[in-house]
Motif scaffolding. Structure first.
Motif, PDB file in Angstrom:
ATOM      1  N   VAL A 259     122.361  14.335 -41.011  1.00  0.00           N
ATOM      2  CA  VAL A 259     123.634  14.606 -40.352  1.00  0.00           C
ATOM      3  C   VAL A 259     123.956  13.452 -39.411  1.00  0.00           C
ATOM      4  O   VAL A 259     123.100  12.987 -38.662  1.00  0.00           O
ATOM      5  N   VAL A 260     125.200  12.976 -39.450  1.00  0.00           N
ATOM      6  CA  VAL A 260     125.646  11.902 -38.570  1.00  0.00           C
ATOM      7  C   VAL A 260     125.790  12.461 -37.157  1.00  0.00           C
ATOM      8  O   VAL A 260     126.440  13.486 -36.946  1.00  0.00           O
ATOM      9  N   SER A 261     125.165  11.780 -36.200  1.00  0.00           N
ATOM     10  CA  SER A 261     125.232  12.224 -34.804  1.00  0.00           C
ATOM     11  C   SER A 261     125.176  11.018 -33.880  1.00  0.00           C
ATOM     12  O   SER A 261     124.968   9.877 -34.324  1.00  0.00           O
ATOM     13  N   GLU A 262     125.360  11.263 -32.604  1.00  0.00           N
ATOM     14  CA  GLU A 262     125.344  10.230 -31.565  1.00  0.00           C
ATOM     15  C   GLU A 262     124.129   9.327 -31.719  1.00  0.00           C
ATOM     16  O   GLU A 262     123.003   9.801 -31.886  1.00  0.00           O
ATOM     17  N   GLY A 263     124.369   8.009 -31.680  1.00  0.00           N
ATOM     18  CA  GLY A 263     123.283   7.040 -31.749  1.00  0.00           C
ATOM     19  C   GLY A 263     122.871   6.629 -33.153  1.00  0.00           C
ATOM     20  O   GLY A 263     122.110   5.684 -33.320  1.00  0.00           O
TER      21      GLY A 263
END
Length: 138
Positions: free
Chosen positions: A48-52
């Protein structure tokens, strides 16, 4: 509003197979408080694409009337690479940074951004960005 269709991949051959094998999504559009909306056209099965996270995307940018502005395919398939949430360096416009979060690697997502979250940063000081070199209608 500009519409951005994201096609996450690492190579054109691998990405074609990845998209062909992705599950077809039956999802509704989601509108975020900022006005960014997105709809998953195909669900990915990776992280999943997330912060950082560093992301590598194939993309197509169109106006709401369908007029094509630019795409990675117009640029020899070179992907756009950025770090989600970055304030400097490898970063994206605010609408893309917000709209890509929660997407899974291998997925295809349509993101619609209000103009205020696109290429407006730096207009007041004559230094807009981040705009890729050579960006624009071809």
């Amino acid at each position: 509003f500009p519409s951005l269709i994201l096609l996450g991949s690492s190579s054109s051959v691998a990405s074609a197979a990845m998209y062909d094998n992705a599950a077809v999504a039956d999802s509704q559009a989601v509108t975020l408080p900022s006005g960014v909306s997105y709809q998953d056209l195909r669900l990915g099965d990776g992280d999943v694409v997330s912060e950082g996270k560093r992301v590598n995307i194939q993309w197509s940018l169109k106006r709401s009337n369908g007029y094509s502005i630019d795409s990675s395919s117009n640029n020899d398939g070179v992907p756009f690479i950025f770090i989600v949430g970055a304030k400097k360096g490898q970063r994206a416009i605010a609408g893309l940074d917000e709209g890509i979060r929660g997407m899974r690697v291998g997925g295809i997502r349509r993101i619609i951004m209000p103009p205020i979250l696109t290429y407006v940063e730096g207009l007041d000081d004559g230094n807009p960005g981040p705009i890729p070199p050579g960006f624009g209608p071809k």
